[in-house]
Design a protein around this motif. Structure first.
Motif, short mmCIF file in Angstrom:
data_model
loop_
_atom_site.label_atom_id
_atom_site.label_comp_id
_atom_site.label_asym_id
_atom_site.label_seq_id
_atom_site.Cartn_x
_atom_site.Cartn_y
_atom_site.Cartn_z
N ILE A 159 0.93 -1.12 0.08
CA ILE A 159 0.17 0.07 0.08
C ILE A 159 1.00 1.19 0.04
N ALA A 160 0.30 2.28 -0.78
CA ALA A 160 1.02 3.46 -0.77
C ALA A 160 -0.03 4.44 -1.22
N SER A 161 -0.03 5.52 -0.64
CA SER A 161 -1.50 6.60 -0.55
C SER A 161 -0.80 7.99 -0.72
N VAL A 166 -3.34 10.71 3.64
CA VAL A 166 -3.02 10.17 4.66
C VAL A 166 -3.16 10.99 6.00
N GLN A 167 -2.62 12.31 5.92
CA GLN A 167 -2.77 13.42 6.85
C GLN A 167 -4.27 13.41 7.36
N LYS A 168 -5.06 13.41 6.50
CA LYS A 168 -6.65 13.31 6.52
C LYS A 168 -7.08 12.48 7.62
N TYR A 169 -6.35 11.23 7.50
CA TYR A 169 -6.99 10.22 8.27
C TYR A 169 -6.27 9.82 9.56
N LEU A 170 -5.14 10.51 9.57
CA LEU A 170 -4.24 10.47 10.88
C LEU A 170 -4.90 10.52 12.16
N PRO A 171 -5.88 11.61 12.31
CA PRO A 171 -6.56 11.78 13.78
C PRO A 171 -7.58 10.75 13.99
N PHE A 172 -7.92 9.93 12.81
CA PHE A 172 -8.86 8.85 13.23
C PHE A 172 -8.54 7.36 13.00
N ASN A 175 -2.57 4.34 14.17
CA ASN A 175 -1.28 4.51 13.57
C ASN A 175 -1.02 4.98 12.06
N ARG A 176 0.13 5.14 11.76
CA ARG A 176 0.22 5.65 10.31
C ARG A 176 0.09 4.60 9.27
N GLU A 177 0.34 3.37 9.69
CA GLU A 177 -0.22 2.49 8.79
C GLU A 177 -1.60 2.23 8.34
N GLU A 178 -2.56 2.21 9.32
CA GLU A 178 -4.13 2.35 9.41
C GLU A 178 -4.44 3.63 8.38
N ALA A 179 -3.81 4.70 8.73
CA ALA A 179 -4.24 6.05 8.11
C ALA A 179 -3.86 6.00 6.43
N GLU A 180 -2.81 5.24 6.23
CA GLU A 180 -2.50 4.62 4.68
C GLU A 180 -3.29 3.74 4.10
N TYR A 181 -3.94 3.04 4.95
CA TYR A 181 -4.92 2.11 4.31
C TYR A 181 -6.25 2.86 4.00
N PHE A 182 -6.66 3.59 5.02
CA PHE A 182 -7.92 4.46 4.89
C PHE A 182 -7.80 5.50 3.69
N LYS A 227 1.43 -5.33 6.52
CA LYS A 227 1.35 -4.43 7.76
C LYS A 227 0.36 -3.52 7.63
N LYS A 228 -0.22 -3.05 6.39
CA LYS A 228 -1.13 -2.09 6.23
C LYS A 228 -2.42 -2.45 5.80
N SER A 229 -2.81 -3.66 5.96
CA SER A 229 -3.86 -4.42 5.74
C SER A 229 -4.90 -4.42 6.78
N TYR A 230 -5.53 -3.27 6.79
CA TYR A 230 -6.44 -2.79 8.07
C TYR A 230 -7.83 -2.93 7.66
N GLY A 231 -8.33 -3.71 6.42
CA GLY A 231 -9.64 -4.01 6.17
C GLY A 231 -10.42 -4.64 7.17
N THR A 232 -11.37 -4.75 7.30
CA THR A 232 -12.61 -5.21 8.28
C THR A 232 -13.70 -5.70 7.70
N PRO A 233 -13.92 -6.94 8.25
CA PRO A 233 -15.11 -7.73 7.85
C PRO A 233 -16.58 -7.38 8.19
N GLY A 234 -16.34 -6.40 8.99
CA GLY A 234 -17.69 -5.84 9.91
C GLY A 234 -18.12 -6.92 10.53
N GLU A 235 -19.47 -7.49 10.39
CA GLU A 235 -20.06 -8.54 11.37
C GLU A 235 -19.93 -9.92 10.49
N LEU A 236 -19.45 -9.84 9.52
CA LEU A 236 -19.25 -11.29 8.84
C LEU A 236 -18.13 -12.04 9.58
#
Length: 416
Positions: A159-161, A166-172, A175-182, A227-236
């Motif tokens: 992943i590269a973004s 990335v800066q937009k998502y850092l507050p939410f 870590n930085r890796e999750e922000a890069e995923y978003f 290391k940046k694979s922060y996808g979620t299955p939700g309730e599945l």
């Protein structure tokens, strides 16, 4: 479409199933296709074979212009005359990679355009392929209708973004890796927005757009580069590579620009297998003579109603969970473990003459039955509580699996 399924819980077979309208097992694509490296299980031979009839080829037969941009991943020998390439399956124009954009989504250097290596391209993959698609549409010299397959690499690793996202998502983010995923997901969204805006402006009379995914989300750190694979299955339950719902129950969004089609949310059970027969019916193309596993959902587009007549079945021999065969029939899902000589069948990447007997002589055991309408999380096995339903579904399951296994392609070294 809230009950939409990919044709497999991993990339290569999922794409083969989408293109052909047939279970990828019939094409002999059982798992992701790695780069060319000779292996004992003949995995290096795996590719979409020349006799397979695909969406672009069928649409081309009735006057469509066709284009692929993005990820191909249907052959072990990419851009080689030793295996069929995208143009051999009906794509007039293509710019693609074998698998992932490399070395990452930023400034990739592994794209090939119509057989010619492109070299490094500045920018991010999702935006690069949309630019290529729009340029193809702009340069098209004919008035033919078109089929455009846009196969994004994101949000697959590496992943590269764009830094502003990335800066937009850092507050939410944790870590930085999750922000890069978003940020990676939003960059795809922005790219899709560019395409939709173009189509609504220049092809506003009659353009059908479908958006989906090839499989469920990757598991964080399942392999070293994830290391940046922060996808979620939700309730599945499950993730990518599982035959539980999260492995292949994916987004399914349709927009028919310029047509007064059904609008809203549907819980009809639809699969990417259904794209080919649906597109053929809409375009007036003849269906392949070979048996299809998909069926047209034109009625869903017309009036919001669609009832499958064929169950959906998956046999993914490399699944992380033990029940590697699954079938959806109506509201019901049944799963089973595969056992040989009292042991669970080992995880298998490919069927070849060395394991054909092992797989074909193995038995389905340890069944589980779920009502997905009431239990989307697959939490309650109803095989004992609903004996009549279980017996009926189990018989259908056994028949369907035997048919799939009998029709599965076996790779032989002399096929090379």
């Amino acid at each position: 479409m809230t009950n939409f399924y990919s044709t497999a819980p991993v990339c290569s077979p999922s794409r083969a199933g989408l293109l052909t309208g047939r279970s990828p097992n019939r094409a002999g694509i059982y798992d992701f296709i790695p780069g060319l490296k000779k292996s004992d299980d003949n995995r290096d031979l795996v590719h979409l074979q020349a006799h397979e009839e695909t969406i672009p080829a069928l649409l081309k037969s009735v006057g469509y212009s066709t284009c692929l941009v993005g990820k191909w991943h249907c052959s072990s020998r990419f851009n080689s005359d030793k295996q069929p390439q995208p143009n051999d399956f009906g794509f007039d124009y293509w710019m693609a990679t074998h698998n992932n954009a490399a070395p990452s989504h930023q400034n990739p250097n592994n794209f090939v355009r119509n057989g010619q290596e492109v070299g490094e391209i500045e920018g991010f993959s999702s935006q690069i392929i949309i630019t290529e698609a729009l340029e193809w549409l702009d340069k098209k010299q004919d008035d033919n209708p078109f089929f455009l397959q846009v196969a994004f690499h994101e949000p697959h690793e590496p992943i590269a973004s764009p830094e502003d996202l990335v800066q937009k998502y850092l507050p939410f983010s944790k870590n930085r890796e999750e922000a890069e995923y978003f940020a990676n997901v939003e960059n795809v969204d922005l790219a899709v927005g560019r395409l939709i805006e173009y189509l609504e402006k220049k092809h506003k009379d009659n353009t059908l757009v479908l958006f989906s995914s090839d499989n469920g989300p990757e598991t964080l750190m399942r392999y070293q580069r994830a290391k940046k694979s922060y996808g979620t299955p939700g309730e599945l339950k499950g993730m990518k590579l599982w035959t539980n719902e999260a492995g292949f129950r994916v987004p399914g969004i349709v927009s028919w620009i310029g047509e007064n089609s059904f609008s809203g949310t549907t819980n009809a059970v639809v699969s990417a297998l259904d794209f080919l027969p649906t597109f053929c019916e809409l375009a007036g193309a003849e269906l392949p003579k070979r048996e299809l596993d998909g069926e047209s959902f034109k009625s869903l587009l017309d009036n919001g109603e669609f009832e499958r007549t064929k169950p959906l079945i998956w046999a993914f021999y490399d699944a992380i969970n033990e029940q590697r065969v699954a079938m959806r029939s109506g509201d019901w899902k049944i799963m089973a473990r595969i056992e040989s000589e009292g042991k669970t069948l080992p995880r298998i990447h490919n069927l070849y003459d060395g394991n054909e007997a092992l797989v074909k002589n193995a038995k389905l055991v340890d069944y589980a039955l779920f009502n997905l309408k009431n239990d989307i999380v697959e939490s309650e096995d109803l095989s004992l509580k609903e004996p009549e339903v279980f017996d009926s579904i189990k018989k259908e399951f056994q028949i369907q699996y035997k048919g799939l296994l009998d029709g599965s392609h076996i790779w032989l070294r002399n096929d090379e």
